[in-house]
Design a protein around this motif. Sequence first.
Motif, PDB file in Angstrom:
ATOM      1  N   LEU A 174       0.804  -1.228   0.000  1.00  0.00           N
ATOM      2  CA  LEU A 174       0.000   0.000   0.000  1.00  0.00           C
ATOM      3  C   LEU A 174       0.838   1.279   0.000  1.00  0.00           C
ATOM      4  N   LEU A 175       1.952   1.284   0.731  1.00  0.00           N
ATOM      5  CA  LEU A 175       2.730   2.515   0.855  1.00  0.00           C
ATOM      6  C   LEU A 175       3.211   3.065  -0.492  1.00  0.00           C
ATOM      7  N   PRO A 176       3.744   2.226  -1.396  1.00  0.00           N
ATOM      8  CA  PRO A 176       4.146   2.779  -2.701  1.00  0.00           C
ATOM      9  C   PRO A 176       2.982   3.399  -3.468  1.00  0.00           C
ATOM     10  N   LEU A 177       1.789   2.792  -3.353  1.00  0.00           N
ATOM     11  CA  LEU A 177       0.630   3.355  -4.039  1.00  0.00           C
ATOM     12  C   LEU A 177       0.228   4.698  -3.430  1.00  0.00           C
ATOM     13  N   VAL A 178       0.278   4.764  -2.087  1.00  0.00           N
ATOM     14  CA  VAL A 178      -0.027   6.029  -1.412  1.00  0.00           C
ATOM     15  C   VAL A 178       0.999   7.093  -1.794  1.00  0.00           C
ATOM     16  N   ALA A 179       2.267   6.705  -1.830  1.00  0.00           N
ATOM     17  CA  ALA A 179       3.325   7.656  -2.196  1.00  0.00           C
ATOM     18  C   ALA A 179       3.132   8.166  -3.614  1.00  0.00           C
ATOM     19  N   MET A 180       2.752   7.268  -4.521  1.00  0.00           N
ATOM     20  CA  MET A 180       2.509   7.685  -5.903  1.00  0.00           C
ATOM     21  C   MET A 180       1.309   8.638  -5.975  1.00  0.00           C
ATOM     22  N   GLY A 181       0.244   8.302  -5.229  1.00  0.00           N
ATOM     23  CA  GLY A 181      -0.917   9.174  -5.214  1.00  0.00           C
ATOM     24  C   GLY A 181      -0.617  10.555  -4.673  1.00  0.00           C
ATOM     25  N   SER A 182       0.337  10.630  -3.726  1.00  0.00           N
ATOM     26  CA  SER A 182       0.693  11.937  -3.161  1.00  0.00           C
ATOM     27  C   SER A 182       1.460  12.803  -4.149  1.00  0.00           C
TER      28      SER A 182
END
Length: 282
Positions: A45-53
């Motif tokens: 999840l963290l890479p997806l959240v980072a990309m979304g940010s």
Amino acid sequence: MTSLVPGPHRASHRPSGTVRPAGEPAVGLPRWAFVPAAVGGLLVLLPLVAMGSRVDWSSFASLITSESSLAALGLSLRTAATSTLLCLVLGIPMALVLARARFAGLDLLRSLVLVPLVLPPVVGGIALLYTFGRRGLLGSSMEVLGVQIAFSTTAVVLAQTFVALPFLVISLEGSLRTAGTRYDVVAASLGARPTTVLRRVTLPLVWPGLASGTVLSFARALGEFGATITFAGSLQGVTRTLPLEIYLQRETDPDAAVALSFLLVLVAVLVIASTRTHRRVR
């Protein structure tokens, strides 16, 4: 006389597939399992959240609706749907043979079918190129007939099918083995032909596995990159799918690359979520 009906003091056996009541503890689940499970979830999840940010939301709509982006998205959806259909046409018989047939070399055949799962996609692209390319094993004969597959939309479909087919086969084969053959035998004993048994008995029994395999195949085809760029190239509107467009945009317009990446994630999540909702409704 002792009653055969379980009393209230006896443990009730809930049928498989029913929902466990809220608050009931999971049986046999060690507490330490939650720690690595949480770490694994964060790793996804963290890479997806980072990309979304990093998405520029003020210009998100314009970035994903450019001419090249829409062309790449449309091509990806069309080719992924076509390759998924091809996976169904080829994969269902393959899974049936692997699960139900008995002949020498079956284990070797199963291993060969699953080879694309472990091969780097670019290696698969090279293999396809030397098979269907102008100087390939079959491509040279096709070239004489005026048929050219490499660096065409057909090449995109073949590349996606090559990497996605094992996902359908392995998922459906497992479901077929779990379901067994007792219902098929009963239907055959009542006079049903093998094709009728397959259509009316076997496939409905393994529908969850077939649906999961279909979704996995579509998602894998939608995100395919290595085999596609090696075998089909990158021609806008013809072979440049969304992953290829993201790769090219990363060098020239990083904001567009991030926006298109997030769009690809959204499409994949919607496809998987819609399938899980359909399974719950059934």
